[in-house]
Design a protein around this motif. Sequence first.
Motif, PDB file in Angstrom:
ATOM      1  N   ALA A 100      41.339  46.290  12.081  1.00 15.65           N
ATOM      2  CA  ALA A 100      42.717  45.882  12.367  1.00 15.65           C
ATOM      3  C   ALA A 100      42.711  45.120  13.684  1.00 15.65           C
ATOM      4  CB  ALA A 100      43.631  47.095  12.469  1.00 15.65           C
ATOM      5  N   LYS A 101      43.404  43.979  13.697  1.00 22.67           N
ATOM      6  CA  LYS A 101      43.537  43.181  14.920  1.00 22.67           C
ATOM      7  C   LYS A 101      45.016  42.976  15.197  1.00 22.67           C
ATOM      8  CE  LYS A 101      39.222  40.664  14.371  1.00 22.67           C
ATOM      9  NZ  LYS A 101      38.576  39.358  14.230  1.00 22.67           N
ATOM     10  N   PHE A 102      45.440  43.382  16.383  1.00 26.64           N
ATOM     11  CA  PHE A 102      46.820  43.165  16.820  1.00 26.64           C
ATOM     12  C   PHE A 102      46.911  43.432  18.310  1.00 26.64           C
ATOM     13  CE2 PHE A 102      46.598  47.609  15.614  1.00 26.64           C
ATOM     14  CZ  PHE A 102      47.296  48.272  16.614  1.00 26.64           C
ATOM     15  N   GLY A 103      47.945  42.895  18.938  1.00 32.79           N
ATOM     16  CA  GLY A 103      48.156  43.138  20.362  1.00 32.79           C
ATOM     17  C   GLY A 103      46.982  42.750  21.231  1.00 32.79           C
ATOM     18  N   GLN A 104      46.272  41.689  20.886  1.00 29.80           N
ATOM     19  CA  GLN A 104      45.119  41.183  21.639  1.00 29.80           C
ATOM     20  C   GLN A 104      43.902  42.104  21.593  1.00 29.80           C
ATOM     21  OE1 GLN A 104      45.533  38.059  22.824  1.00 29.80           O
ATOM     22  NE2 GLN A 104      47.608  38.212  22.034  1.00 29.80           N
ATOM     23  N   HIS A 105      43.868  43.056  20.643  1.00 30.17           N
ATOM     24  CA  HIS A 105      42.743  43.985  20.526  1.00 30.17           C
ATOM     25  C   HIS A 105      42.265  44.054  19.080  1.00 30.17           C
ATOM     26  CE1 HIS A 105      43.176  45.522  24.632  1.00 30.17           C
ATOM     27  NE2 HIS A 105      44.476  45.407  24.421  1.00 30.17           N
ATOM     28  N   SER A 106      41.039  44.544  18.916  1.00 27.11           N
ATOM     29  CA  SER A 106      40.438  44.711  17.600  1.00 27.11           C
ATOM     30  C   SER A 106      39.945  46.148  17.468  1.00 27.11           C
ATOM     31  CB  SER A 106      39.269  43.734  17.459  1.00 27.11           C
ATOM     32  OG  SER A 106      38.679  43.844  16.202  1.00 27.11           O
ATOM     33  N   TYR A 107      40.202  46.754  16.298  1.00 30.32           N
ATOM     34  CA  TYR A 107      39.821  48.138  16.037  1.00 30.32           C
ATOM     35  C   TYR A 107      38.988  48.159  14.761  1.00 30.32           C
ATOM     36  CZ  TYR A 107      43.620  48.535  19.322  1.00 30.32           C
ATOM     37  OH  TYR A 107      44.419  48.366  20.418  1.00 30.32           O
ATOM     38  N   LYS A 108      37.664  48.290  14.921  1.00 29.21           N
ATOM     39  CA  LYS A 108      36.763  48.228  13.768  1.00 29.21           C
ATOM     40  C   LYS A 108      36.255  49.619  13.418  1.00 29.21           C
ATOM     41  CE  LYS A 108      32.818  45.947  11.709  1.00 29.21           C
ATOM     42  NZ  LYS A 108      31.868  44.847  11.792  1.00 29.21           N
ATOM     43  N   ASN A 109      36.374  49.952  12.140  1.00 29.42           N
ATOM     44  CA  ASN A 109      35.829  51.198  11.616  1.00 29.42           C
ATOM     45  C   ASN A 109      34.720  50.838  10.639  1.00 29.42           C
ATOM     46  OD1 ASN A 109      35.187  53.531  10.295  1.00 29.42           O
ATOM     47  ND2 ASN A 109      37.260  54.030   9.650  1.00 29.42           N
ATOM     48  N   ASP A 110      33.474  51.079  11.043  1.00 31.20           N
ATOM     49  CA  ASP A 110      32.343  50.882  10.137  1.00 31.20           C
ATOM     50  C   ASP A 110      31.565  52.186   9.969  1.00 31.20           C
ATOM     51  OD1 ASP A 110      31.146  50.998  12.620  1.00 31.20           O
ATOM     52  OD2 ASP A 110      30.218  49.023  12.500  1.00 31.20           O
ATOM     53  N   THR A 111      32.256  53.293  10.220  1.00 32.09           N
ATOM     54  CA  THR A 111      31.675  54.620  10.090  1.00 32.09           C
ATOM     55  C   THR A 111      31.664  55.046   8.628  1.00 32.09           C
ATOM     56  OG1 THR A 111      32.550  55.208  12.253  1.00 32.09           O
ATOM     57  CG2 THR A 111      31.908  57.022  10.824  1.00 32.09           C
ATOM     58  N   VAL A 112      30.558  55.645   8.185  1.00 30.20           N
ATOM     59  CA  VAL A 112      30.481  56.213   6.841  1.00 30.20           C
ATOM     60  C   VAL A 112      30.275  57.711   6.989  1.00 30.20           C
ATOM     61  CG1 VAL A 112      29.179  56.292   4.685  1.00 30.20           C
ATOM     62  CG2 VAL A 112      29.597  54.104   5.813  1.00 30.20           C
ATOM     63  N   LYS A 113      31.207  58.468   6.415  1.00 32.19           N
ATOM     64  CA  LYS A 113      31.146  59.927   6.440  1.00 32.19           C
ATOM     65  C   LYS A 113      30.992  60.417   5.010  1.00 32.19           C
ATOM     66  CE  LYS A 113      34.181  59.988  10.437  1.00 32.19           C
ATOM     67  NZ  LYS A 113      35.447  60.437  10.993  1.00 32.19           N
ATOM     68  N   GLU A 114      30.617  61.646   4.842  1.00 33.60           N
ATOM     69  CA  GLU A 114      30.402  62.195   3.504  1.00 33.60           C
ATOM     70  C   GLU A 114      31.682  62.697   2.848  1.00 33.60           C
ATOM     71  OE1 GLU A 114      27.601  61.986   1.751  1.00 33.60           O
ATOM     72  OE2 GLU A 114      26.733  60.902   3.431  1.00 33.60           O
ATOM     73  N   ASN A 115      32.851  62.411   3.427  1.00 31.57           N
ATOM     74  CA  ASN A 115      34.090  62.938   2.861  1.00 31.57           C
ATOM     75  C   ASN A 115      34.811  61.955   1.945  1.00 31.57           C
ATOM     76  OD1 ASN A 115      35.268  61.072   4.552  1.00 31.57           O
ATOM     77  ND2 ASN A 115      36.126  62.567   5.955  1.00 31.57           N
ATOM     78  N   GLY A 116      34.322  60.726   1.833  1.00 29.92           N
ATOM     79  CA  GLY A 116      34.918  59.754   0.932  1.00 29.92           C
ATOM     80  C   GLY A 116      36.041  58.929   1.520  1.00 29.92           C
ATOM     81  N   TYR A 117      36.522  59.257   2.721  1.00 31.23           N
ATOM     82  CA  TYR A 117      37.643  58.520   3.308  1.00 31.23           C
ATOM     83  C   TYR A 117      37.246  57.735   4.552  1.00 31.23           C
ATOM     84  CZ  TYR A 117      40.281  61.358   0.103  1.00 31.23           C
ATOM     85  OH  TYR A 117      40.738  61.952  -1.029  1.00 31.23           O
ATOM     86  N   ASN A 118      36.222  58.169   5.239  1.00 34.57           N
ATOM     87  CA  ASN A 118      35.703  57.458   6.412  1.00 34.57           C
ATOM     88  C   ASN A 118      36.788  57.153   7.435  1.00 34.57           C
ATOM     89  OD1 ASN A 118      33.125  57.332   5.103  1.00 34.57           O
ATOM     90  ND2 ASN A 118      33.951  55.696   3.857  1.00 34.57           N
ATOM     91  N   ALA A 119      37.657  58.109   7.689  1.00 35.05           N
ATOM     92  CA  ALA A 119      38.801  57.901   8.575  1.00 35.05           C
ATOM     93  C   ALA A 119      38.389  57.885  10.043  1.00 35.05           C
ATOM     94  CB  ALA A 119      39.840  58.992   8.355  1.00 35.05           C
TER      95      ALA A 119
END
Length: 131
Positions: A100-119
């Motif tokens: 997600a990119k907004f407000g002059q910042h970027s928030y990248k989630n490239d984490t893989v977890k074993e729960n299926g949602y990778n939140a």
Amino acid sequence: MPSRSTHGTFTVGSDWGQIDLTSPNGSLMLDPRHPVSQSMQGKVTATDNTTIVWTTGTRDSLANATIPFLIENNGNPVDIKIQHGDDGHYPSDKQGWATAKFGQHSYKNDTVKENGYNAEFYTECPVDKDD
């Protein structure tokens, strides 16, 4: 305090992705100034003014998509949750990510977890101060 608009993009490289506004001080919606393309219609869902979901419609089918969104709030920082992909049982899902990119910042989630949602949760994310 008057309502402020922050335009952003949610980009996914996986078989699905989701962004949620988890703080109570605003709304998250598709950007009416930049509607999703016709080929994306039916693959993007916005619900409850807090959630945007994109899916390929086929599990383990990697693709990329960029969805323009809008955060309406009082100008205070917001909290978001970004999810993507699957639980890593398929080799291609281990490559999943969402940003997600907004407000002059970027928030990248490239984490893989074993729960299926990778939140992943991001707190106190600044929004645009000007309309």
